[in-house]
Design an enzyme around this catalytic site. Structure first.
Site, PDB file in Angstrom:
ATOM      1  N   CYS A   1     -51.964  13.302 -81.841  1.00 56.52           N
ATOM      2  CA  CYS A   1     -52.078  14.704 -82.251  1.00 56.52           C
ATOM      3  C   CYS A   1     -51.229  15.047 -83.467  1.00 56.52           C
ATOM      4  O   CYS A   1     -51.219  16.199 -83.908  1.00 56.52           O
ATOM      5  CB  CYS A   1     -51.743  15.612 -81.074  1.00 56.52           C
TER       6      CYS A   1
ATOM      7  N   HIS B   1     -45.906  22.995 -83.134  1.00 56.42           N
ATOM      8  CA  HIS B   1     -46.909  22.211 -82.416  1.00 56.42           C
ATOM      9  C   HIS B   1     -47.404  23.024 -81.219  1.00 56.42           C
ATOM     10  O   HIS B   1     -48.609  23.121 -80.991  1.00 56.42           O
ATOM     11  CB  HIS B   1     -46.318  20.878 -81.986  1.00 56.42           C
TER      12      HIS B   1
ATOM     13  N   GLU C   1     -39.771  21.228 -77.938  1.00 49.01           N
ATOM     14  CA  GLU C   1     -39.901  21.626 -79.343  1.00 49.01           C
ATOM     15  C   GLU C   1     -39.073  22.863 -79.639  1.00 49.01           C
ATOM     16  O   GLU C   1     -38.379  22.935 -80.666  1.00 49.01           O
ATOM     17  CB  GLU C   1     -41.364  21.878 -79.698  1.00 49.01           C
TER      18      GLU C   1
ATOM     19  N   LYS D   1     -52.325  27.588 -81.822  1.00 47.30           N
ATOM     20  CA  LYS D   1     -53.129  27.028 -80.737  1.00 47.30           C
ATOM     21  C   LYS D   1     -53.474  28.074 -79.673  1.00 47.30           C
ATOM     22  O   LYS D   1     -54.385  27.852 -78.874  1.00 47.30           O
ATOM     23  CB  LYS D   1     -52.408  25.853 -80.101  1.00 47.30           C
TER      24      LYS D   1
ATOM     25  N   HIS E   1     -56.068  23.258 -78.855  1.00 45.64           N
ATOM     26  CA  HIS E   1     -55.426  22.090 -79.447  1.00 45.64           C
ATOM     27  C   HIS E   1     -56.492  21.204 -80.084  1.00 45.64           C
ATOM     28  O   HIS E   1     -57.300  20.592 -79.387  1.00 45.64           O
ATOM     29  CB  HIS E   1     -54.671  21.336 -78.355  1.00 45.64           C
TER      30      HIS E   1
ATOM     31  N   PHE F   1     -49.071  11.850 -78.525  1.00 44.44           N
ATOM     32  CA  PHE F   1     -48.848  10.848 -77.496  1.00 44.44           C
ATOM     33  C   PHE F   1     -48.274   9.586 -78.142  1.00 44.44           C
ATOM     34  O   PHE F   1     -48.605   9.245 -79.280  1.00 44.44           O
ATOM     35  CB  PHE F   1     -50.156  10.483 -76.798  1.00 44.44           C
TER      36      PHE F   1
END
Length: 406
Positions: free
Chosen positions: A162, A302, A313, A331, A336, A394
């Protein structure tokens, strides 16, 4: 690479907010969520998704061209066309050998794979399409873009889950700094909303299950967040060295002035519990931009709406940044976009800097009390000289872009 100044001269977007920069930017500024129950996911453990509305590939690309392309490539070509038009560049008149393509995706074309697997199972090997591999291979994202626009310079696809879209932009900046090319089409595209992929995410426990109220399912930084909502789309930026862009009289929409990339080296899917990798990426981007933490006025985070990512984060942002910048996660509107997220969100950060507008974080009812960050709750007019766009993936892959005003 420190001190390299790269201009964004064109932006193209295909998002759940709409096809094009106009509708996409309007959706995030209005804080208008796009999550809905997806008929294509009937029977799946989770049926929530953020689809691109009204995307007619036949009309946009021509039926014959569209037929030979997976959806993730279709998105990229449409976004790239808009970006090139915005930049005032004509592929028919450029030196293609000096034009590069660097795009990111997490998975390639799983829709094509799943459809052709059904053909194999139900109708036999002789009916499997010879287009299976050319349509689904991740590298075809850049390969087809090069064919479409006659870009014969460096051509590659990056995959950092991502963070892929942001990694692609950072890599493109390096190519320009090394004088490997003069123009780069950089960004990311993704079309992973398929039954198999979404079943995998659901079995991991990564997805929101708020099916009783889909519009509120993606809720970054909210105390009640329960997972992300998958989206699809593409973001493509036209990048040039700033001096070259100004010399040809191009409009500079913003500048990519810093890039930081790190690995957590911690876990397959979970972020480092102290956010060590994210923090190092943030600091590296600032150092590359020759900027201080106090210079940052806005962060497009993010912010996936998952429990661990948002907390880690937020705590990293709090440790690094000192001027209480406005933080948003778009998002909440788009869901996402996976491998395309970093590119689309970098584009939104460029627009925030250019237009002096910070989009809100949709669906934020109550900020998680463990997060000491200034999250934008409404559309906010703000002068932003320097913004950060943050992406994680990931495998613990992190990428941060520093974006400055023109």
């Amino acid at each position: 690479m420190s001190g390299i100044d790269v201009a964004v001269t064109g932006i193209g977007l295909v998002t759940p907010g709409g096809v094009g920069v106009g509708p996409s930017w309007a959706a995030v500024c209005e804080g208008r969520p796009t999550a809905a129950l997806d008929p294509g996911l009937a029977g799946n453990p989770v049926r929530l998704a953020c689809r691109v509305p009204g995307f007619d590939a036949d009309a946009l690309l021509g039926a014959r061209r569209a037929y030979r392309l997976d959806r993730f490539v279709q998105f990229a070509l449409v976004a790239a066309r808009e970006a090139l038009a915005d930049a005032g560049l004509d592929p028919h008149s450029w030196d293609g050998a000096r034009v590069g393509v660097v795009l990111g995706c997490a998975d390639g074309g799983p829709g094509t794979v799943e459809q052709q697997h059904d053909v194999l199972r139900d109708r036999g090997v002789a009916k499997v399409s010879p287009l299976l591999l050319p349509m689904q291979l991740p590298n075809m994202l850049a390969g087809q873009t090069a064919m479409e626009f006659g870009a014969t310079g460096p051509n590659l696809v990056v995959a950092t889950a991502c963070a892929s879209g942001a990694t692609a932009i950072g890599t493109a900046r390096d190519l320009l700094a090394l004088d490997r090319c003069d123009v780069v089409l950089a960004g990311g595209s993704e079309a992973m909303i398929t039954p198999l992929v979404m079943a995998g995410f659901a079995q991991m426990g990564a997805l929101s299950r708020r099916e009783d109220d889909p519009a509120t399912a993606s809720r970054p930084f909210d105390v009640g967040r329960d997972g992300f909502v998958a989206g699809e789309g593409a973001g493509v930026l036209v990048l040039e060295r700033t001096a070259d862009a100004r010399a040809r009289g191009a409009r500079v929409r913003g500048r990519i002035v810093g890039y930081g990339a790190t690995a957590d080296a911690h876990h397959m899917t979970s972020p480092h519990p102290q956010g060590a990798g994210v923090e190092r990426a943030l600091r590296a981007a600032l150092a590359d931009a020759d900027a201080t933490p106090a210079d940052v006025r806005h962060v497009n985070a993010h912010g996936t709406s998952t429990q661990l990512n948002d907390l880690v984060e937020a705590q990293a942002l709090n440790r690094v940044l000192t001027a209480d910048p406005l933080v948003t996660s778009t998002k909440g509107v788009t869901g996402h976009l996976l491998g395309a997220a970093g590119a689309v969100e970098a584009a939104f950060a460029v627009l925030a800097v250019e237009r002096g507008v910070v989009a809100p974080t949709a669906n934020l009812s109550r900020l998680d009390p463990r997060m000491d960050i200034n999250v934008a709750r409404t559309r906010t007019d703000a002068r932003v000289e320097l913004a950060l766009s943050n992406s994680c993936g990931f495998g613990g892959q992190n990428a941060t872009l520093a974006i400055a005003a023109a």
